[in-house]
Design an enzyme around this catalytic site. Structure first.
Site, short mmCIF file in Angstrom:
data_model
loop_
_atom_site.label_atom_id
_atom_site.label_comp_id
_atom_site.label_asym_id
_atom_site.label_seq_id
_atom_site.Cartn_x
_atom_site.Cartn_y
_atom_site.Cartn_z
N ARG A 181 0.87 -0.90 0.25
CA ARG A 181 0.12 0.09 0.07
C ARG A 181 0.78 1.16 -0.05
NH1 ARG A 181 -1.98 1.28 4.26
NH2 ARG A 181 -4.49 1.50 3.23
N ARG A 185 8.44 6.82 -4.98
CA ARG A 185 8.42 7.42 -6.10
C ARG A 185 9.92 8.37 -6.32
NH1 ARG A 185 3.19 10.48 -3.33
NH2 ARG A 185 1.81 8.97 -4.29
N ARG A 257 -5.10 -4.62 16.58
CA ARG A 257 -4.61 -3.52 16.92
C ARG A 257 -5.77 -2.55 17.53
NH1 ARG A 257 0.01 -4.62 19.12
NH2 ARG A 257 1.04 -2.71 18.43
N ARG A 288 2.37 8.28 15.82
CA ARG A 288 3.03 9.54 15.42
C ARG A 288 1.32 10.45 15.56
NH1 ARG A 288 -2.18 8.63 10.67
NH2 ARG A 288 -3.74 7.69 11.95
N GLU A 311 -0.34 9.25 18.48
CA GLU A 311 -1.51 8.30 18.72
C GLU A 311 -0.47 6.70 19.66
OE1 GLU A 311 -3.09 7.22 14.91
OE2 GLU A 311 -3.75 8.92 14.63
N TYR A 359 -9.08 -5.31 6.05
CA TYR A 359 -8.38 -3.83 6.57
C TYR A 359 -9.48 -3.16 4.46
CZ TYR A 359 -6.04 1.36 7.05
OH TYR A 359 -6.26 2.50 7.08
N ASP A 361 -10.55 0.52 2.83
CA ASP A 361 -10.60 2.06 3.32
C ASP A 361 -12.03 2.31 2.40
OD1 ASP A 361 -7.84 2.85 2.61
OD2 ASP A 361 -7.39 2.57 0.82
#
Length: 393
Positions: A181, A185, A257, A288, A311, A359, A361
């Site tokens: 995921r 680049r 989690r 984060r 978090e 999972y 989106d």
């Protein structure tokens, strides 16, 4: 009777869960002439996408962590824009590692900064290819995937410590699919997603889900726990809660989690200059920091105050909010057992991120809910039996 139902009489349906999957299914099934009850043990709709305006600062807060809507699915994009004004939002993330701030996803700037070079895209491609573990032909684990495609230094700097904190296990124990995921680049594009549609609802996700649920033949019951069986008079149950919880976890729990959030109020208009700052070093306990005013720059929030959340990730216990399915080896074995149990249970369809232990989106959750509604309506119109899963876990 609604013509879309053919000769089949309308059904009375109970949907457990008022998140995005449950809301879309309720809207579509009610639109086909069925009577739908949606219930949720929480006192708000939208599930983990729930947003609310903080009374002290006026900032729109993503109560269960930030959600950015992104999709290339035109049907799904057309669907959400029916119910919310979607504000363009280009998600950018920075990463703190070894006392320096880098851009994520890993791009040409990240590579040049980390290795102290000034490489062109072509030079960087060749350079990274030389860093990669070419002897790993078919990566099986997260660690294999990282070493094969980015090499040891990038893996050690940005991925190894963060992954241990986020998932609580060694990267060698996680499937390679998790890392797929994350893009790599060879230009200076620092946008987190590549999809053509990237946005956040102007008034937040909760208002969007309320609008989806505002339909004839939909009854909403919040603060109502599911007791383990549909009440009298219900023809079919759609369950969007955790699959193992439906069966009282009698085969053992599936691994998740969860997240803990530490609220930080600041007497300034901008704390970190970005919506999300990842902390990659393993020595830093949090994963984060998110600064929520950046997720809604159009909102009328207090200009001299900000609101951040640290978090922390840990294993989910029975009373915790499940966020990320682990899907480790034991989980996959247990999942297959629960799937067989579900398929042997009549009158129930399992959907959504929790119901299929996947999972997803938001756009995929909506797309799957739309497809599930079509399958159920078609099946019932033909006098058939609704499947336990339209999308196998």
């Amino acid at each position: 009777m609604d013509a879309s139902l053919g000769q089949a009489p309308p059904k009375r349906i109970l949907i457990v869960g008022a998140g995005i999957s449950g809301a879309v299914l309720a809207r579509e099934l009610a639109g086909a002439g069925h009577s739908v009850i949606v219930q949720d043990e929480r006192r708000h709709v939208a599930g983990n996408c729930h947003t609310a305006q903080d009374p002290a600062t006026g900032i729109m807060v993503h109560e269960y962590g930030p959600h950015i809507f992104h999709t290339a699915d035109e049907e799904v994009w057309a669907y959400v824009t029916r119910f919310a004004e979607m504000m363009p939002f280009r998600h950018r993330v920075k990463a703190m590692a070894g006392g320096q701030v880098y851009s994520l996803p890993i791009n040409l700037h990240t590579i040049n900064q980390l290795f102290g070079r000034q490489m062109s895209p072509q030079e960087a491609r060749a350079f990274i290819a030389g860093q990669c573990a070419s002897d790993i032909e078919e990566p099986q684990s997260f660690e294999d995937q990282a070493l094969r495609f980015v090499g040891e230094k990038i893996y050690a700097t940005f991925l190894r410590g963060y992954t241990r904190k986020q998932w609580g296990v060694e990267p060698a124990e996680l499937p390679a699919s998790i890392l797929k995921r994350l893009p790599l680049r060879f230009d200076y594009d620092d946008g987190y997603f590549d999809h053509p549609h990237q946005a956040i609802p102007r008034r937040g996700y909760t208002e969007m889900v309320k609008a989806i649920l505002a339909a004839d033949r939909v009854e909403l019951r919040l603060g109502t726990a599911f007791e383990g069986a549909p009440p009298e008079g219900v023809d079919h149950l759609i369950y969007t809660g955790p699959l193992d919880r439906y069966f009282d976890r009698d085969l053992g729990p599936l691994g998740y989690r969860t997240l803990d959030f530490e609220r930080i109020e600041a007497p300034c208009g901008d704390v970190q200059g970005i919506a999300v700052m990842n902390y990659c070093d393993e020595e830093t306990p949090h994963t984060r920091v998110t600064e929520h005013r950046h997720f809604a720059p159009w909102a009328e929030a207090a200009p001299d105050r900000s609101l951040c959340f640290r978090e922390y990730s840990r294993d989910a216990g029975p009373g915790d909010t499940p966020y990320y399915p682990l899907r480790l080896l034991n989980d996959r074995k247990r999942l297959s057992q629960y799937v067989e149990r579900a398929k042997a249970t009549s009158g129930v369809t399992f959907v959504g991120r929790l119901g299929t232990y996947a999972y997803l989106d938001m756009d995929r959750a909506i797309g799957r809910a739309l497809e599930t509604a079509r399958v159920l309506n078609r099946t019932w119109a033909q006098g058939g039996k609704a499947p336990a899963f339209v999308h196998d876990p």
